[in-house]
Scaffold this active site. Structure first.
Site, PDB file in Angstrom:
ATOM      1  N   SER A  13       0.830  -1.211   0.000  1.00 40.63           N
ATOM      2  CA  SER A  13       0.000   0.000   0.000  1.00 40.63           C
ATOM      3  C   SER A  13       0.866   1.262   0.000  1.00 40.63           C
ATOM      4  O   SER A  13       0.478   2.284  -0.572  1.00 40.63           O
ATOM      5  CB  SER A  13      -0.976  -0.001   1.176  1.00 40.63           C
ATOM      6  OG  SER A  13      -0.292   0.147   2.387  1.00 40.63           O
ATOM      7  N   ILE A  92      18.843  -5.508   5.804  1.00 43.73           N
ATOM      8  CA  ILE A  92      19.613  -5.115   4.620  1.00 43.73           C
ATOM      9  C   ILE A  92      21.082  -5.449   4.864  1.00 43.73           C
ATOM     10  O   ILE A  92      21.653  -5.053   5.891  1.00 43.73           O
ATOM     11  CB  ILE A  92      19.448  -3.587   4.370  1.00 43.73           C
ATOM     12  CG1 ILE A  92      17.985  -3.255   4.066  1.00 43.73           C
ATOM     13  CG2 ILE A  92      20.355  -3.103   3.246  1.00 43.73           C
ATOM     14  CD1 ILE A  92      17.454  -3.817   2.769  1.00 43.73           C
ATOM     15  N   ASN A 106      13.729   4.001   5.616  1.00 44.63           N
ATOM     16  CA  ASN A 106      12.737   2.992   5.985  1.00 44.63           C
ATOM     17  C   ASN A 106      11.535   3.677   6.619  1.00 44.63           C
ATOM     18  O   ASN A 106      11.692   4.694   7.294  1.00 44.63           O
ATOM     19  CB  ASN A 106      13.357   2.024   7.006  1.00 44.63           C
ATOM     20  CG  ASN A 106      12.365   0.966   7.481  1.00 44.63           C
ATOM     21  OD1 ASN A 106      11.662   0.341   6.685  1.00 44.63           O
ATOM     22  ND2 ASN A 106      12.287   0.767   8.800  1.00 44.63           N
ATOM     23  N   HIS A 108       8.682   3.075   9.423  1.00 52.37           N
ATOM     24  CA  HIS A 108       8.358   2.200  10.552  1.00 52.37           C
ATOM     25  C   HIS A 108       7.016   2.659  11.145  1.00 52.37           C
ATOM     26  O   HIS A 108       6.821   3.848  11.367  1.00 52.37           O
ATOM     27  CB  HIS A 108       9.481   2.289  11.603  1.00 52.37           C
ATOM     28  CG  HIS A 108       9.270   1.350  12.739  1.00 52.37           C
ATOM     29  ND1 HIS A 108       9.521  -0.007  12.632  1.00 52.37           N
ATOM     30  CD2 HIS A 108       8.786   1.543  13.994  1.00 52.37           C
ATOM     31  CE1 HIS A 108       9.222  -0.595  13.782  1.00 52.37           C
ATOM     32  NE2 HIS A 108       8.773   0.327  14.622  1.00 52.37           N
ATOM     33  N   ASP A 149      16.180  -0.388  12.764  1.00 52.78           N
ATOM     34  CA  ASP A 149      15.405   0.780  13.228  1.00 52.78           C
ATOM     35  C   ASP A 149      16.229   1.776  14.030  1.00 52.78           C
ATOM     36  O   ASP A 149      15.725   2.399  14.982  1.00 52.78           O
ATOM     37  CB  ASP A 149      14.201   0.310  14.083  1.00 52.78           C
ATOM     38  CG  ASP A 149      13.233  -0.554  13.287  1.00 52.78           C
ATOM     39  OD1 ASP A 149      13.117  -0.352  12.067  1.00 52.78           O
ATOM     40  OD2 ASP A 149      12.610  -1.438  13.891  1.00 52.78           O
ATOM     41  N   GLU A 178       1.263   6.968   7.229  1.00 52.59           N
ATOM     42  CA  GLU A 178       2.381   6.476   6.411  1.00 52.59           C
ATOM     43  C   GLU A 178       2.214   6.920   4.963  1.00 52.59           C
ATOM     44  O   GLU A 178       3.166   7.361   4.324  1.00 52.59           O
ATOM     45  CB  GLU A 178       2.453   4.945   6.471  1.00 52.59           C
ATOM     46  CG  GLU A 178       2.801   4.399   7.836  1.00 52.59           C
ATOM     47  CD  GLU A 178       2.920   2.891   7.814  1.00 52.59           C
ATOM     48  OE1 GLU A 178       3.475   2.334   6.847  1.00 52.59           O
ATOM     49  OE2 GLU A 178       2.452   2.247   8.762  1.00 52.59           O
TER      50      GLU A 178
HETATM   51  C1  GRF Z   1       3.768  -0.651   6.857  1.00 49.23           C
HETATM   52  O1  GRF Z   1       3.017  -0.525   8.025  1.00 49.23           O
HETATM   53  C2  GRF Z   1       5.193  -0.221   7.089  1.00 49.23           C
HETATM   54  O2  GRF Z   1       5.318   0.813   8.006  1.00 49.23           O
HETATM   55  C3  GRF Z   1       5.790  -1.460   7.670  1.00 49.23           C
HETATM   56  O3  GRF Z   1       5.203  -2.512   6.949  1.00 49.23           O
HETATM   57  C4  GRF Z   1       3.920  -2.105   6.464  1.00 49.23           C
HETATM   58  C5  GRF Z   1       3.916  -2.305   4.989  1.00 49.23           C
HETATM   59  O4  GRF Z   1       2.663  -2.074   4.424  1.00 49.23           O
HETATM   60  N1  GRF Z   1       7.238  -1.387   7.670  1.00 49.23           N
HETATM   61  P1  GRF Z   1       2.467  -2.041   2.862  1.00 49.23           P
HETATM   62  O5  GRF Z   1       3.099  -3.297   2.285  1.00 49.23           O
HETATM   63  O6  GRF Z   1       3.140  -0.798   2.347  1.00 49.23           O
HETATM   64  O7  GRF Z   1       0.990  -2.005   2.650  1.00 49.23           O
END
Ligand code: GRF
Length: 205
Positions: A13, A92, A106, A108, A149, A178
């Site tokens: 997503s 990684i 990244n 998170h 992280d 996000e």
């Molecule tokens: C997201 O919540 C991201 O923060 C985490 O993994 C999830 C990935 O979601 N690291 P998507 O695959 O982008 O829908």
């Protein structure tokens, strides 16, 4: 054109949010490849629909397996400016971090430095946040270094979760954030507006 590689493990997503935002913004950002640790995943489907190359670093079958050394060559040939980890679950390798120093970020799904580290991904994060009865959740974008992280924080956005009833409710609220901050930060990188000064990261207007 600012070229990015998006690393994924599942749903994709965030990849979709990056693609949508780039389209709305006149396509100044180009996703030149999507890299996954699976042979296939929903994010790969999004890549295929958008005619984006995919690479798998899964070693489940020899046929699909791409060693990181070969991946680095491909990323260089594609002239990738920035690597974006959007839900990528594997660590990684150091060689990739060394080759793309300060050019891997990244996302998170928590407010680091809380609720991060090994094993803290997906719903595990939101369960831990829920169980602590945390009242404010959020998302963090940070540089990737050799520790999970741990890299410097680039951007964070928070959301009130005082009324949630399940970890899934938290996940839903955080995911919305996000999808906003990740394209925003990539845009700042593309405009050279991410500055590291006196040990802090600044996003310029
Ligand atoms: C997201 O919540 C991201 O923060 C985490 O993994 C999830 C990935 O979601 N690291 P998507 O695959 O982008 O829908």
């Amino acid at each position: 054109m600012y070229k990015i590689a998006v690393f994924v493990s599942g749903r994709g997503s965030n990849l979709k949010a990056i693609l949508d935002s780039s389209q709305q913004d006149g396509n100044k950002i180009e996703v030149v490849c999507v890299v996954g640790d699976k042979i296939d995943c929903l994010a790969f489907e999004i890549a295929h629909i958008n005619s984006i190359k995919t690479y798998s670093v899964s070693n489940v079958t020899k046929e699909n397996y791409l060693a990181y050394s070969e991946l680095i060559t491909n990323l260089r040939n594609l002239k990738v400016d920035l690597i974006v980890l959007a839900g990528f679950l594997k660590k990684i390798p150091d060689e990739l971090i060394e080759q793309f120093e300060n050019r891997i970020i990244n996302i998170h799904p928590a407010l680091l430095p809380s609720f991060g580290g090994k094993g803290m991904y997906g719903i595990n994060v939101h369960r831990a946040v829920f169980e602590k009865s945390v009242q404010v959740a959020g998302a963090t974008i940070h540089f990737v270094d050799k520790i999970y992280d741990n890299g410097k924080i680039i951007a964070q956005e928070c959301v009130n979760i005082s009324d949630v009833e399940t970890p899934e409710d938290i996940a839903e609220r955080v995911l919305k954030i996000e999808h906003q901050i990740l394209p925003m930060v990539i845009g700042k990188f593309s405009e050279n507006k991410v500055v590291v000064k006196n040990n802090r990261v600044y996003l310029l207007d």
